[in-house]
Design a protein around this motif. Structure first.
Motif, short mmCIF file in Angstrom:
data_model
loop_
_atom_site.label_atom_id
_atom_site.label_comp_id
_atom_site.label_asym_id
_atom_site.label_seq_id
_atom_site.Cartn_x
_atom_site.Cartn_y
_atom_site.Cartn_z
N ASP A 47 0.87 -1.31 -0.09
CA ASP A 47 0.07 0.17 -0.04
C ASP A 47 0.75 1.23 -0.08
OD1 ASP A 47 0.75 0.10 2.57
OD2 ASP A 47 -0.99 0.15 3.49
N GLN A 77 -10.02 1.18 -3.37
CA GLN A 77 -11.42 1.57 -3.06
C GLN A 77 -11.85 3.12 -3.37
OE1 GLN A 77 -11.06 0.36 1.33
NE2 GLN A 77 -13.03 -1.05 0.87
N HIS A 128 -9.53 -3.96 -7.21
CA HIS A 128 -10.48 -3.09 -6.72
C HIS A 128 -11.21 -3.76 -5.49
CE1 HIS A 128 -14.65 -1.41 -6.22
NE2 HIS A 128 -14.22 -0.27 -6.11
N GLY A 129 -11.31 -3.44 -4.35
CA GLY A 129 -12.20 -3.86 -3.31
C GLY A 129 -11.47 -3.60 -1.80
N HIS A 130 -12.08 -4.35 -1.03
CA HIS A 130 -11.69 -4.12 0.28
C HIS A 130 -10.08 -4.99 0.36
CE1 HIS A 130 -11.16 -4.65 4.70
NE2 HIS A 130 -11.74 -3.51 4.93
N PRO A 131 -9.33 -4.25 1.09
CA PRO A 131 -7.81 -4.82 1.21
C PRO A 131 -7.68 -5.94 1.74
CG PRO A 131 -7.83 -2.40 2.03
CD PRO A 131 -9.16 -2.88 1.44
N SER A 132 -8.13 -6.52 2.90
CA SER A 132 -7.99 -7.70 3.31
C SER A 132 -8.73 -8.74 2.50
CB SER A 132 -8.75 -7.84 4.72
OG SER A 132 -9.99 -7.41 4.94
N GLN A 133 -10.02 -8.58 2.09
CA GLN A 133 -10.60 -9.74 1.50
C GLN A 133 -9.97 -9.90 0.00
OE1 GLN A 133 -13.08 -11.91 2.30
NE2 GLN A 133 -12.33 -12.88 0.58
N SER A 162 -5.56 -3.98 10.98
CA SER A 162 -6.71 -4.38 10.93
C SER A 162 -6.60 -5.54 9.60
CB SER A 162 -7.93 -3.57 10.65
OG SER A 162 -7.64 -2.55 9.37
N VAL A 163 -5.88 -5.28 8.58
CA VAL A 163 -5.67 -5.85 7.34
C VAL A 163 -4.84 -7.03 7.68
CG1 VAL A 163 -4.83 -6.11 5.03
CG2 VAL A 163 -6.30 -4.18 5.87
N HIS A 166 -6.74 -9.56 9.87
CA HIS A 166 -7.75 -10.31 9.13
C HIS A 166 -7.05 -11.39 8.53
CE1 HIS A 166 -11.82 -10.75 7.64
NE2 HIS A 166 -11.31 -11.13 6.45
#
Length: 192
Positions: A47, A77, A128-133, A162-163, A166
């Motif tokens: 990131d 995102q 594209h999306g939520h980083p952890s998922q 949090s990432v 997870h």
């Protein structure tokens, strides 16, 4: 496909909101599938933070030792929009291509961290999306998932972001969490 430091090959993939890869060709798909079949692919989340760059360096070193391809992944995102007032809509982000900005950051990070290293197979992917998922999805079939202990999250004082938390709890493969390198530590974490 681009060229980085001598012998290093970069491949850029961009994944759209539906998860479909918008830029990889058939030959690239075959290469990734071969790496997945052999289990010789290391996925690393990038990131642009100090922690993610330390994770990228670790992944590149481990990839060289094991002969695994390194797949550097950046996730973007869109900004959340909670509602509009009558006659007003947020136009601040209309001309901003977040995928392109993320791709540029990823290319710079990989170029910087791969410089001066032995030749390696490095794949880059913008998702594209939520980083952890997104990291968990890309990590399916990988030998290893590598993340920094903290990224650009809101709580910089936390020991584990949090990432990364997870990913540790839900990853489909082993996870390495690389601590940020402070000024009093060298790259492998020993006190200098």
């Amino acid at each position: 496909m681009g060229r980085g430091p001598v012998g290093t090959t970069f491949r850029m993939a961009q994944v759209g909101p539906g998860g479909a890869d918008d830029s990889r060709g058939r030959a690239d798909d075959d290469m990734v599938n071969q790496a997945e079949e052999q289990g010789r692919r290391i996925v690393v989340g990038v990131d642009g933070s100090t922690g993610s760059r330390a994770a990228l360096r670790w992944a590149l070193s481990h990839g060289q030792l094991t002969g695994a391809a390194v797949e550097a992944v950046s996730v973007w995102q869109g900004p959340p929009v909670y509602g509009f007032a009558y006659g007003w809509s947020p136009s601040v982000f209309e001309d901003v291509d977040l995928a392109a900005i993320t791709g540029k950051m990823l290319a710079e990070a990989v170029g910087d961290e791969a410089a001066g290293r032995p030749p390696a197979e490095i794949l880059t992917r913008v998702v594209h999306g939520h980083p952890s998922q997104a990291l968990l999805d890309v990590a399916h079939g990988a030998q290893l998932l590598v993340v920094g202990s903290r990224g650009h999250g809101a709580f910089a004082g936390m020991l584990l972001g949090s990432v990364s938390q997870h990913c540790v709890q839900h990853a489909p493969c082993p996870v390495v969490v690389v601590p940020s390198v402070g000024p009093e530590q060298d790259e492998i974490g020993s006190r200098g």
